[in-house]
Design a protein around this motif. Sequence first.
Motif, PDB file in Angstrom:
ATOM      1  N   ALA A 181      54.811  47.492  28.066  1.00 54.96           N
ATOM      2  CA  ALA A 181      53.761  48.507  27.907  1.00 54.96           C
ATOM      3  C   ALA A 181      52.520  47.904  27.251  1.00 54.96           C
ATOM      4  CB  ALA A 181      54.281  49.678  27.075  1.00 54.96           C
ATOM      5  N   LEU A 182      52.761  46.983  26.340  1.00 53.44           N
ATOM      6  CA  LEU A 182      51.644  46.318  25.660  1.00 53.44           C
ATOM      7  C   LEU A 182      50.843  45.453  26.643  1.00 53.44           C
ATOM      8  CD1 LEU A 182      51.372  46.869  22.651  1.00 53.44           C
ATOM      9  CD2 LEU A 182      52.268  44.584  22.210  1.00 53.44           C
ATOM     10  N   ALA A 183      51.564  44.805  27.563  1.00 50.14           N
ATOM     11  CA  ALA A 183      50.887  44.014  28.604  1.00 50.14           C
ATOM     12  C   ALA A 183      49.974  44.930  29.411  1.00 50.14           C
ATOM     13  CB  ALA A 183      51.904  43.336  29.512  1.00 50.14           C
ATOM     14  N   CYS A 184      50.484  46.093  29.793  1.00 48.34           N
ATOM     15  CA  CYS A 184      49.691  47.053  30.580  1.00 48.34           C
ATOM     16  C   CYS A 184      48.441  47.462  29.807  1.00 48.34           C
ATOM     17  CB  CYS A 184      50.518  48.292  30.920  1.00 48.34           C
ATOM     18  SG  CYS A 184      51.877  47.946  32.065  1.00 48.34           S
ATOM     19  N   GLN A 185      48.606  47.705  28.517  1.00 50.48           N
ATOM     20  CA  GLN A 185      47.459  48.123  27.693  1.00 50.48           C
ATOM     21  C   GLN A 185      46.379  47.038  27.658  1.00 50.48           C
ATOM     22  OE1 GLN A 185      47.655  48.174  23.270  1.00 50.48           O
ATOM     23  NE2 GLN A 185      47.572  50.390  23.515  1.00 50.48           N
ATOM     24  N   ALA A 186      46.797  45.807  27.451  1.00 53.44           N
ATOM     25  CA  ALA A 186      45.825  44.707  27.389  1.00 53.44           C
ATOM     26  C   ALA A 186      45.109  44.555  28.729  1.00 53.44           C
ATOM     27  CB  ALA A 186      46.519  43.405  26.994  1.00 53.44           C
ATOM     28  N   ILE A 187      45.857  44.666  29.819  1.00 54.37           N
ATOM     29  CA  ILE A 187      45.258  44.532  31.154  1.00 54.37           C
ATOM     30  C   ILE A 187      44.227  45.643  31.377  1.00 54.37           C
ATOM     31  CG2 ILE A 187      45.745  44.733  33.634  1.00 54.37           C
ATOM     32  CD1 ILE A 187      48.484  43.338  32.976  1.00 54.37           C
ATOM     33  N   GLN A 188      44.594  46.871  31.012  1.00 54.19           N
ATOM     34  CA  GLN A 188      43.659  47.987  31.190  1.00 54.19           C
ATOM     35  C   GLN A 188      42.377  47.768  30.398  1.00 54.19           C
ATOM     36  OE1 GLN A 188      46.812  51.047  30.401  1.00 54.19           O
ATOM     37  NE2 GLN A 188      45.709  52.153  32.011  1.00 54.19           N
ATOM     38  N   ARG A 189      42.516  47.272  29.180  1.00 53.81           N
ATOM     39  CA  ARG A 189      41.332  47.052  28.344  1.00 53.81           C
ATOM     40  C   ARG A 189      40.442  45.942  28.902  1.00 53.81           C
ATOM     41  NH1 ARG A 189      43.902  47.909  22.264  1.00 53.81           N
ATOM     42  NH2 ARG A 189      44.195  50.142  22.515  1.00 53.81           N
ATOM     43  N   ALA A 190      41.079  44.894  29.435  1.00 50.00           N
ATOM     44  CA  ALA A 190      40.291  43.795  30.006  1.00 50.00           C
ATOM     45  C   ALA A 190      39.545  44.263  31.251  1.00 50.00           C
ATOM     46  CB  ALA A 190      41.203  42.614  30.329  1.00 50.00           C
ATOM     47  N   VAL A 191      40.202  45.072  32.063  1.00 48.12           N
ATOM     48  CA  VAL A 191      39.585  45.591  33.293  1.00 48.12           C
ATOM     49  C   VAL A 191      38.424  46.518  32.931  1.00 48.12           C
ATOM     50  CG1 VAL A 191      39.992  47.078  35.306  1.00 48.12           C
ATOM     51  CG2 VAL A 191      41.638  45.272  34.726  1.00 48.12           C
ATOM     52  N   GLU A 192      38.638  47.322  31.899  1.00 48.99           N
ATOM     53  CA  GLU A 192      37.580  48.229  31.432  1.00 48.99           C
ATOM     54  C   GLU A 192      36.383  47.428  30.885  1.00 48.99           C
ATOM     55  OE1 GLU A 192      37.109  51.727  28.067  1.00 48.99           O
ATOM     56  OE2 GLU A 192      39.115  51.035  28.620  1.00 48.99           O
ATOM     57  N   ASP A 193      36.697  46.364  30.137  1.00 51.39           N
ATOM     58  CA  ASP A 193      35.647  45.498  29.579  1.00 51.39           C
ATOM     59  C   ASP A 193      34.767  44.927  30.691  1.00 51.39           C
ATOM     60  OD1 ASP A 193      34.534  43.845  27.287  1.00 51.39           O
ATOM     61  OD2 ASP A 193      35.299  42.222  28.542  1.00 51.39           O
ATOM     62  N   ALA A 194      35.393  44.650  31.832  1.00 51.00           N
ATOM     63  CA  ALA A 194      34.654  44.082  32.963  1.00 51.00           C
ATOM     64  C   ALA A 194      33.816  45.129  33.682  1.00 51.00           C
ATOM     65  CB  ALA A 194      35.634  43.453  33.945  1.00 51.00           C
ATOM     66  N   GLY A 195      34.098  46.403  33.398  1.00 53.93           N
ATOM     67  CA  GLY A 195      33.428  47.458  34.151  1.00 53.93           C
ATOM     68  C   GLY A 195      34.064  47.662  35.517  1.00 53.93           C
ATOM     69  N   LEU A 196      35.319  47.274  35.625  1.00 56.19           N
ATOM     70  CA  LEU A 196      36.064  47.452  36.872  1.00 56.19           C
ATOM     71  C   LEU A 196      37.091  48.562  36.699  1.00 56.19           C
ATOM     72  CD1 LEU A 196      36.611  43.690  37.706  1.00 56.19           C
ATOM     73  CD2 LEU A 196      35.405  45.302  39.201  1.00 56.19           C
ATOM     74  N   SER A 197      37.726  48.934  37.789  1.00 53.67           N
ATOM     75  CA  SER A 197      38.808  49.929  37.750  1.00 53.67           C
ATOM     76  C   SER A 197      40.105  49.223  38.164  1.00 53.67           C
ATOM     77  CB  SER A 197      38.468  51.064  38.733  1.00 53.67           C
ATOM     78  OG  SER A 197      39.607  51.452  39.457  1.00 53.67           O
ATOM     79  N   MET A 198      41.238  49.785  37.773  1.00 53.85           N
ATOM     80  CA  MET A 198      42.520  49.203  38.203  1.00 53.85           C
ATOM     81  C   MET A 198      42.598  49.164  39.723  1.00 53.85           C
ATOM     82  SD  MET A 198      44.153  48.051  35.617  1.00 53.85           S
ATOM     83  CE  MET A 198      45.430  47.458  36.685  1.00 53.85           C
ATOM     84  N   ASP A 199      41.881  50.062  40.391  1.00 54.45           N
ATOM     85  CA  ASP A 199      41.879  50.062  41.856  1.00 54.45           C
ATOM     86  C   ASP A 199      41.245  48.794  42.438  1.00 54.45           C
ATOM     87  OD1 ASP A 199      43.126  52.493  41.940  1.00 54.45           O
ATOM     88  OD2 ASP A 199      41.279  53.655  42.190  1.00 54.45           O
ATOM     89  N   ASP A 200      40.458  48.094  41.616  1.00 48.08           N
ATOM     90  CA  ASP A 200      39.813  46.857  42.088  1.00 48.08           C
ATOM     91  C   ASP A 200      40.731  45.639  41.965  1.00 48.08           C
ATOM     92  OD1 ASP A 200      37.239  48.069  42.556  1.00 48.08           O
ATOM     93  OD2 ASP A 200      36.989  48.146  40.368  1.00 48.08           O
ATOM     94  N   VAL A 201      41.767  45.756  41.134  1.00 42.11           N
ATOM     95  CA  VAL A 201      42.618  44.595  40.848  1.00 42.11           C
ATOM     96  C   VAL A 201      43.564  44.363  42.027  1.00 42.11           C
ATOM     97  CG1 VAL A 201      44.427  43.686  39.321  1.00 42.11           C
ATOM     98  CG2 VAL A 201      42.487  44.965  38.354  1.00 42.11           C
TER      99      VAL A 201
END
Lengths: 407, 140
Positions: free
Chosen positions: A29-49
Motif C-alpha cells: 500500500a505504501l508503494a501505491c501511495q508513493a507512486i500516486q504522489r510521484a504521478v501527481e507531482d508530474a501533473g499526470l494521472s494514473m491513466d497516463d502510466v
Amino acid sequence: MSGSKAQIVGVGESKYARWGKIGDVTEHALACQAIQRAVEDAGLSMDDVDGLASFAEDRNEAVFIGAELGIPRLRFGNMVWMPGGGGGCAAVANAAMAVEAGQAEVVVVYRSLCQGQFFRFGSPGMDTSGAAEPEAPTVKQADSLMIASIGFVMPYGMLMAAAAYALPTRRHMHLYGTTGDQLGMLAVTFREHASRNPRAVMGGRPMTLDDYRASPMIADPHRLFDCCLESDGACAVVVTTPERARDLAKQPVEILASEQGAPKGYGFGTFSNANVPDELYATGANEEMANRLWGKAGIGPNDVDVAQLYDHFTGCVLMQLEDYGFCKRGEGGPFIESGALSWHGGSLPTNTHGGSLSEAYIHGLNHVVEGVRSLRGESTSPVENAEVCLVTSAACVPSSAVLLGRK
Amino acid sequence: MSERFFPDSMPPPMADATTLPWWKEAAKHRLVVQRCTSCQHTCLPPSPVCSECRSTESDWQEVSGRGEVYTFTRVHRPVAGNQELPFVIAVIALKGSGGVRMMSNVVGVKPEDVEIGMAVEVIWEDMSEELAVPRFRPVG
C-alpha cells in the motif's frame, strides 16, 4: 535539452519512519501511495502510466500494483536483479530505455520497504528448526543461489552487512591510512543535511563528531553511526519521453547517461566472496563502470555540481569518491576531511537529503528523488545553479549509476 | 572432538550440490581449494565452471592450512547464543593455494591483537560428528 533522452518528471514518497514503525498499512500500500504522489507531482494521472520498473526481488510485484492503481494498459514491467541497493539507478535506466524505445510512454520506478513486516536476514530466530531439542550442527540445504553464496560463509558468523563491508574498509585503512574520524566526518555531514530535511528520520537528532566517536562499535571499523538506517517507507520517480515532458507540471530532469556494472569475478562482492580481486578489494568496485558513465555522458567528475551517493556504510561512500574520480585512490579520507561533501560551500555537496545514513533507507531510490529535487532547486539543502547530479546505487556489490542534468 | 570456540547455535553452512563436496572434505579435516583440471586455476567458493578457461572439470587441491590475515573485522553483535564477543571474522590468504583466499575466524588470540599480515594456521572445530569448520589461529 537534447532530442531523444528520457526525462524524470515526477518524484514522490510516503512518510519515512524507523524500522517496524509502519505496521498499519502494508508495504504494498505504501508503494501505491508513493507512486500516486510521484504521478501527481508530474501533473499526470494514473491513466497516463503504462509501465512500472523495480529492482532486487521486489515483493511488490508490478501486476498487483497495476491492478490496484487501476492502470488501464500496463505494457511494460521489469525488474533489475539483486542485490538490494545495487539496482535503483539501473531501474531508472530500464525505464528510460523503455520510453526511448517506445515500449512505454510513462514508466514509474518505485521502491517500498517495511522490513519489519517480513523476515529479516541475520535476525535472531533465523535458524528455527522447530525441534524441541536442538539438532546437532550440520550442513543445511541452500534453497537459492543467493543462500548458497552466503551459506558458504555463514558458519563464520558472516550474516551482517556491517561486518561484510567492514572488511574492505579495514583494508583501505591499512593501505592508505584512512581513519575512523574521517568516516565520522562523513556521517556528521550527512546528519547536518538531514537536520534541514523535514522528511528525514534522523532530522531531529543532531550529531557531533564526539557523538560519533561515542557510538557503539558494531563491526569495527564500523560504529553504529557508520551504518545506514533501517527504515519503513516508499518512494517513486516518473520517467517519460522528452515530448511528453515538455508541458508537465515541473521542470523535467534529463537522464544524461546510465550504467550498470559487476566486475569479473566479483559475484556478490566482499559479503560472500573472499576472492574479490586484490586491485578491487579496497574499492567500491565501481571505477570501470564510472569511466563508462563519464564516457557516455561526455563529461567528467569536475562537471558534477551535486552528488547523491549510495551510503549503506560510510567507508563505501569514501571508496566511491575514489572510484568516480572525485579524488585519487587512497585520498578519500583527506577529501572528506576538507569539508568537500557539505551542502554549504563544499566542492562536492553530497547526500543533501541526509542519505541512507540519516534520511531513510529505501534502497537508495530516495537518492534519485533527491537528485531530481537538487536539480529543480527543491532540495532542503540547495546547491545554487546545480546543473549536473551524479546518483549511485550501492558499492562493494554489483552497482548502477545515473547522471542527471538540467539545462 | 576438538577444542570448541563457538557455540552449537552458530549458523550452519548452507550448501548446494556445488559447495557440498567442500564441506565433505572439511569433515575429514582436509582444507581444499577447487582446481580446474584443464588450466589449473584454483578458486573458492567452488564453481560449476572455471572462470578462466570455462572448463567444467575440476578436482580438489589440499592446502597446508597456513596463511595470513588479508583483512578482518571484530564483530560486537552476537549471531549465536552465549557467544563470546567480540569475535573476529577474517579473510585469510592461503599459502600454496595459487592465490586463493577464504573467509574464516581468527581464534586463540585476543581480538584486539589481530592485524592484517598476521601469520595464521588452520585449526579445525568439530561442531558435531558431521560438521567441521576451519578456523585460524596465529602461528607459533
